[in-house]
Write a protein that holds these residues in place. Sequence first.
Motif, PDB file in Angstrom:
ATOM      1  N   GLU A 209       0.830  -1.257  -0.033  1.00 48.83           N
ATOM      2  CA  GLU A 209       0.117   0.023   0.065  1.00 48.83           C
ATOM      3  C   GLU A 209       0.748   1.276  -0.108  1.00 48.83           C
ATOM      4  OE1 GLU A 209      -2.989   0.304   2.821  1.00 48.83           O
ATOM      5  OE2 GLU A 209      -4.163  -1.507   2.315  1.00 48.83           O
TER       6      GLU A 209
ATOM      7  N   GLN B 180      -6.103   7.983  10.139  1.00 52.54           N
ATOM      8  CA  GLN B 180      -5.014   6.884  10.233  1.00 52.54           C
ATOM      9  C   GLN B 180      -4.387   6.906  11.677  1.00 52.54           C
ATOM     10  OE1 GLN B 180      -3.798   5.557   7.189  1.00 52.54           O
ATOM     11  NE2 GLN B 180      -4.205   6.761   5.605  1.00 52.54           N
TER      12      GLN B 180
ATOM     13  N   GLN C  27      -1.935   3.954   0.939  1.00 56.51           N
ATOM     14  CA  GLN C  27      -1.815   4.861   0.016  1.00 56.51           C
ATOM     15  C   GLN C  27      -1.932   6.268   0.080  1.00 56.51           C
ATOM     16  OE1 GLN C  27      -3.535   2.252  -0.339  1.00 56.51           O
ATOM     17  NE2 GLN C  27      -3.209   1.019  -1.994  1.00 56.51           N
TER      18      GLN C  27
ATOM     19  N   PHE D 172      -8.413   4.552  -3.566  1.00 61.63           N
ATOM     20  CA  PHE D 172      -8.041   3.763  -2.407  1.00 61.63           C
ATOM     21  C   PHE D 172      -8.918   3.965  -1.129  1.00 61.63           C
ATOM     22  CE2 PHE D 172      -4.597   3.470  -5.364  1.00 61.63           C
ATOM     23  CZ  PHE D 172      -4.540   2.263  -5.810  1.00 61.63           C
TER      24      PHE D 172
ATOM     25  N   SER E  56      -6.712   4.647   3.549  1.00 63.74           N
ATOM     26  CA  SER E  56      -5.531   3.603   3.234  1.00 63.74           C
ATOM     27  C   SER E  56      -4.017   4.008   3.276  1.00 63.74           C
ATOM     28  CB  SER E  56      -5.732   3.693   1.452  1.00 63.74           C
ATOM     29  OG  SER E  56      -5.508   4.572   1.101  1.00 63.74           O
TER      30      SER E  56
ATOM     31  N   ILE F 156      -4.746  -3.871  -4.509  1.00 64.64           N
ATOM     32  CA  ILE F 156      -6.182  -3.279  -4.765  1.00 64.64           C
ATOM     33  C   ILE F 156      -6.769  -3.235  -6.003  1.00 64.64           C
ATOM     34  CG2 ILE F 156      -7.958  -1.758  -4.081  1.00 64.64           C
ATOM     35  CD1 ILE F 156      -6.110  -1.070  -1.637  1.00 64.64           C
TER      36      ILE F 156
END
Length: 365
Positions: free
Chosen positions: A119, A252, A324, A318, A322, A187
């Motif tokens: 990722e 996150q 990313q 994504f 994510s 993904i």
Amino acid sequence: MQSSSADTFESSILRQLSTLDRFLPLWIGLAMAVGLALGRVFPDLNDQLDRVKIDQTSLPIAIGLLGMMYPVLAKVRYDRIRDVTTDRPLLVSSLLLNWLVGPALMFALAWIFLPDLPEFRTGIILVGLARCIAMVLIWNSLACGDTEAAAVLVVLNSIFQVAAYAFLGYFYLETLPGWLGLEQTAIDFELWDIARSVLIFLGVPLLLGALTSLIGRRRKGDAWYEQQFLPRIGPWALYSLLFTVVILFAIQGETITSQPLDVVRISLPLLAYFACMWTVAFVWGRAQRLDYPKTTTLAFTAAGNNFELAIAVAIGTFGVASGQALAGVVGPLIEVPVLVGLVYVALWARRRFFPPTASAASARA
């Protein structure tokens, strides 16, 4: 005497930036801390933000992403594209470095440093594909580069990104890894997923920025536009970036605090990329016998990246939570201090590798 004057000029570089620009790494760090704290207070924040969306992106984050892009694109002189397109060595060198060398280098570095973190690796590759259109104008100006050439290269990069970003994303995430026998992106996505994000988060602000610049300059004049209008909207790009960083780190937070070494690992390919791209571009410009201002412009436009677009595509394709998206957010935290440092390197190289007459001329620019 000349050396003393140059040293005085270089020591004043950071003072030429606004307080917001000068301490941007600090503000980003504070935004990260605020985001982490916010995530602990509101653990269901992601669900709340997803109630209203633009495409696949929550409305507040979409507003932040569009707010990052529009002020930057409104600064560009769209009426001067022809002035630089006649300079073939500069134009061809820029296109090669930005659209062949840069993406390939970031792809290689992402696989070298992050082979076991797919990722984050994908996020880094997305950053490499997003060619610079934003703060390069600031770094280029501080380093006494060619201002008009930088502005036009920014326009060309913007147009190329709308046309080619989705295809390059598919190539570097799906096609090329398959050819090389490497793991393809973890993904599944369609080509249209990336294209749609680019059209929304780059195409829309590019159109609005171009219309604002062309109409505003025509009706009010360049002096009003640059001295009154742009200073009013300019800070909103960084405000929007900081807002987006807060939201992303709030969402996150658990991943970041539980795996801090992963964040450190994300920074390594970015550091290597900025240093390599700037050095290669500067040496290439010198080899092409470009003068100092154009060589500097070539180096900074090749080394910088449009992290706003990378963040937007990562979120739109994504998801906001994510890896990313996290990799995209780390981008400006690394890019800003590195490119400030490269401003000083450029000014040192001006004295070392370019004739005194060229240095004096560029210093007065």
